[in-house]
Scaffold this motif. Structure first.
Motif, PDB file in Angstrom:
ATOM      1  N   ILE A  48       6.394  -8.068   6.215  1.00  0.00           N
ATOM      2  CA  ILE A  48       5.632  -7.914   4.971  1.00  0.00           C
ATOM      3  C   ILE A  48       6.333  -8.556   3.773  1.00  0.00           C
ATOM      4  CG2 ILE A  48       6.504  -5.556   4.573  1.00  0.00           C
ATOM      5  CD1 ILE A  48       3.586  -5.063   3.444  1.00  0.00           C
ATOM      6  N   ARG A  95       3.962 -10.991   2.122  1.00  0.00           N
ATOM      7  CA  ARG A  95       2.960 -11.409   3.104  1.00  0.00           C
ATOM      8  C   ARG A  95       2.899 -12.935   3.211  1.00  0.00           C
ATOM      9  NH1 ARG A  95       0.402  -6.935   4.895  1.00  0.00           N
ATOM     10  NH2 ARG A  95      -0.019  -5.282   3.403  1.00  0.00           N
ATOM     11  N   GLU A 114       0.246  -4.432  -3.710  1.00  0.00           N
ATOM     12  CA  GLU A 114       1.049  -4.611  -2.496  1.00  0.00           C
ATOM     13  C   GLU A 114       2.345  -3.811  -2.573  1.00  0.00           C
ATOM     14  OE1 GLU A 114       0.183  -5.902   0.166  1.00  0.00           O
ATOM     15  OE2 GLU A 114      -1.369  -7.389  -0.237  1.00  0.00           O
TER      16      GLU A 114
END
Lengths: 264, 565
Positions: B295, B357, B372
């Protein structure tokens, strides 16, 4: 932004008695008021900058470069609209700008810069405690002197807290770059309230700490730094007084350094 | 032995509150003794400290009953500056106590108030700077000191006043492990002098060296006695919001005889009584992380603060996976917070890349990134501004333009996850520190970010609140949030994080499963860290478990029952 201005060096200026420096800065202020021609004030400003270099503190001035430029620009742009001169450069719907008023605007801008620089010269070369001490010896009541020194001391602390608060709120999505006037207003509360509350907590806590160390504003206390007036101090004060006298002579008898008469 | 401080049925309630802060406290501390005052947050420790030098009731006002005598003077009848001749106090917030331009002047402040002549001041300043180990920093700007140094300066400046009584309110809170170690050893040295010492702390490990422990609970003095006696009662101290000593808790859980207070004593006890068979180190289970999707990623990330001469981060390469529970460890100034601030774009790398990401952070819009990566700052008071908890928590989602229905649902879920359901209409400013911390977490949670970063989420909380906070994070992690905590509390990393990252001087020293990282005591020492007592004992015994209950399970399979030999 780091708002601590004291610059720890050991120059002749740092060693002067704080009273001399406070008095000296006031004399520079008055000298500045003698003229309203930009060239004359530019000379004074150059003098102040020269002192900055000998005090190895020009980097402190550099911290405030934006403020200094801003002061100059504002005053150079705004003054011409409020002052009338003989040589009209242009006219527009009753607003007129003359070359005298333009020069006067420059002069006022330079004067503000000189004021700020001279004040900064004091802060850059004098510890907070010395300023307090100097003010008290000049006869200012202790609570007033202490309050002033505290304000100078707390500015960087609150600026730090402010920077953290901005980051914390930006992390939550607060958009500081938005141009919308409503969102600008809305973002005022998330920043100002935490800053206000943390300042309240901090000062309250500080008061507790000071009392716990036996501090009483009206009680006698000794001082770790004991400034003494020496020959150098008299020399500096003498030099500045003579400069002031000379400037007054130039302005009042020879009418030098005047762009618009009848104004400071 | 003469008594130095005597509490005589002292009760105190702060103005505008209903619950008393202290109730009927009676007891005495003898001259030259060292008393540790312990209790949960809000138990009245700070109030008790302030009652010794008169801040209670002279500065912090309220209803005051009973009396406190210090060195023969009645505290409540004298002003605080007057009491300062006999009581020196180091208040909890060391940052706010430092007031002067440099170290020397900070030390001088109290002495100036005592009207000492300059030559005496100089002598005392030099003497006491040596005691606190700051003699090299005489002319340093106090703002440039580390947290531990600031605290030692705060202590030194009070010591220099040579008061017969010295009070310190949580001197090790908010300080990195190395700084904490310095302060605890300083306290140990101060004991040898003719001085009454009163210290509050939340940590039982720090209390072992005291003469006496006073245990406070909801403003009442529930127990007092020597450490050996108090610390052995794990359930009592746990009920007061203090984490029990790992060694005592382990011995009790294992039903072993003896109640050792230190790791060394515990190891000796185990060996002498042959409580365990000798173990082979290779039988330790090796833990592996099961990484999810990537991530966040840093690539050769370096960062230098403006106007700084050195890099705060150097060539950091790091990958964070979905579902990770990461603890970032290291001293202050090792770069933990600087690195974490790159994760949500508060700082932009000087060199290298920061990807979320797979996409560089600089290509994100502020509000996209906020969805996020959420970041909870250390001090909840730096972000709370709204008059009700509901408004505070809804600020993030609203500003990110969530529709009303999602917003309502998210807020309800966030409050539920943080245990704040029912608090919707309360004023966040009136909640206690633990609750305010949870409001801060909830306000980030309501945005539902995939990653939640928390800077020192347990600082200033007592054991119960620390555990609640961490259990909440554990639940969030199980729901699929990636959790990254920055912490100085080793036991928290040990018990909750699956992965630990050790930082030093802007570089990653070690990165791996927490159980592996904490087995490497040499590496931890290189980062000036040390595991908690429990893990030090685990490493000595060659166990794999990271928590007390797992350790008991592991040991039960092989321990020799007492009396069987």
């Amino acid at each position: 932004m780091n708002l601590t201005f004291y610059n720890d060096e050991a120059t002749w200026l740092h060693r002067l008695d704080p009273r001399t420096k406070i008095g000296g800065v006031l004399l520079i202020f008055v000298i500045c008021l003698c003229f309203n021609h930009p060239l004359f004030i530019a000379v004074i400003l150059t003098g102040v900058l020269a002192i900055f270099t000998t005090a190895k503190s020009i980097k402190i001035l550099w911290k405030l470069r934006f403020l200094l430029v801003l002061l100059f620009v504002f005053s150079a742009v705004l003054w011409p609209f409020f002052i009338k001169g003989k040589t009209i450069l242009f006219q527009w719907h009753g607003l007129e700008v003359s070359s005298e008023s333009l020069l006067y605007g420059f002069a006022m801008g330079l004067r503000l810069m000189t004021f700020v620089s001279a004040g900064l010269l004091l802060l850059a070369t004098t510890k907070n405690e010395e300023i307090t001490n100097g003010l008290i010896r000049l006869g200012i009541p202790y609570p007033a002197a202490f309050a002033l020194a505290t304000a100078i001391r707390l500015a960087p602390t609150f600026a730090d807290a402010g920077a953290t608060i901005v980051q914390a709120q930006v992390s939550r999505g607060l958009d500081l770059d938005s141009r919308n006037i409503f969102s600008r207003f809305k973002r005022f509360a998330p920043l100002s309230i935490p800053i206000f509350i943390s300042a309240m907590r901090y000062t309250n806590f500080l008061a507790m700490a000071l009392e716990s160390k036996g501090f009483q504003p009206d009680a006698p206390r000794t001082s770790y730094y004991e400034p003494r007036i020496t020959g150098k101090d008299w020399l500096v004060l003498g030099f500045l007084t003579l400069t002031l006298a000379a400037c007054l002579y130039l302005r009042l008898y020879l009418h030098w350094g005047i762009i618009i008469s009848g104004r400071l | 032995m003469t008594s130095s401080i005597v509490f005589d049925h002292l009760s105190f309630s702060y103005q505008n509150t209903t619950a008393p802060a202290l109730q009927d406290i009676s007891g005495e501390m003898t001259r030259g003794s060292f008393t540790m005052v312990m209790g949960h947050s809000g138990a009245g420790k700070s109030t008790l400290c302030c009652a010794i030098n008169g801040l209670v009731p002279r500065f912090l006002r309220g209803i005051y009953e009973g009396m406190v005598m210090v060195e023969g003077m009645e505290t409540g009848k004298n002003s605080v500056p007057y009491m300062a001749r006999i009581v020196g106090i180091v208040l909890q917030d060391f940052e706010a106590q430092l007031f002067s331009t440099n170290v020397e002047l900070e030390m001088a402040f109290g002495l100036e108030n005592q009207c000492l002549p300059r030559t005496d001041m100089e002598e005392r300043i030099n003497d006491y700077l040596r005691v606190v180990g700051l003699e090299e920093l005489l002319r340093r700007d106090t703002g440039t000191l580390s947290g531990g140094q600031k605290q030692r300066l705060a202590i030194g400046s009070v010591l220099a006043m040579e008061t017969p009584v010295l009070v310190m309110d949580e001197p090790t809170t908010d300080i990195d492990p190395e700084g904490r170690h310095h302060i605890l050893s300083l306290i140990r040295r101060l004991r040898t002098r003719e001085r009454t010492l009163v210290v509050t702390d939340l940590d039982a490990e720090a209390a072992v060296q005291a003469d006496q422990i006073w245990l406070l609970k909801d403003g009442q003095l529930v127990a007092k006695g020597p450490p050996a006696e108090i610390l052995q009662d794990s359930s009592l101290i746990e009920s007061c919001g203090i984490r029990p000593l790992a060694t005592v808790a382990l011995f009790q859980a294992m039903n072993w005889p003896g109640q050792p207070l230190t790791v060394e004593a515990a190891a000796a006890e185990i060996e002498n009584r042959r409580l365990l068979c000798p173990r082979r180190p290779e039988c330790r289970a090796i833990s592996v992380l099961a990484p999810g999707k990537v991530i966040m990623e840093t690539r050769n990330l370096s960062y230098r603060y403006p106007a700084s001469a050195t890099n705060a981060l150097n060539d950091v390469d790091l990958t964070i996976h979905e579902g990770d529970f990461v603890a970032m460890l290291g001293q202050n100034g090792s770069g933990k917070t600087t690195l974490a601030k790159h994760f949500n774009g508060l700082l932009k790398p000087t060199a290298g890349d920061m990807l979320v990401r797979g996409r560089p952070v600089k290509n994100y819009r502020r509000h996209e990134l906020a969805r996020e990566v959420g970041y909870v700052f250390q001090n909840p008071d730096h972000q709370i501004f709204a008059p009700t908890v509901r408004e505070e928590v809804s600020f993030g989602p609203r500003i990110l333009g969530m529709d009303r229905k999602t917003l309502e649902r998210n807020i309800a879920e966030a409050l539920d996850a943080t245990g704040l359901s029912g608090f919707e209409d309360k004023n966040p400013f009136l909640l206690n520190r633990g609750e305010r911390q949870r409001v801060a977490v909830a306000s980030i949670l309501a945005v539902k970010p995939a990653v939640i970063i928390l800077d020192e989420p347990t600082t200033g909380l007592d054991y119960v609140h620390q555990r609640d906070t961490m259990e909440m994070l554990k639940r969030l992690n199980q729901f699929g949030h990636t959790i990254i905590i920055i912490t100085h509390a080793m036991w928290i990393a040990e018990a909750y994080a699956s992965r630990s990252i050790l930082m030093k001087e802007g570089r990653i020293l070690l990165d791996g499963p927490t159980s592996t990282v904490f087995s490497d005591e040499a590496m931890l020492a290189a980062a000036s860290l040390a595991p908690s007592d429990l893990i030090r004992l685990r490493n000595r015994l060659g166990l794999a478990a990271m928590t007390l209950s797992d350790m008991v399970k592991e040991l039960k399979n092989e321990a020799v029952p007492p009396g069987s030999f």
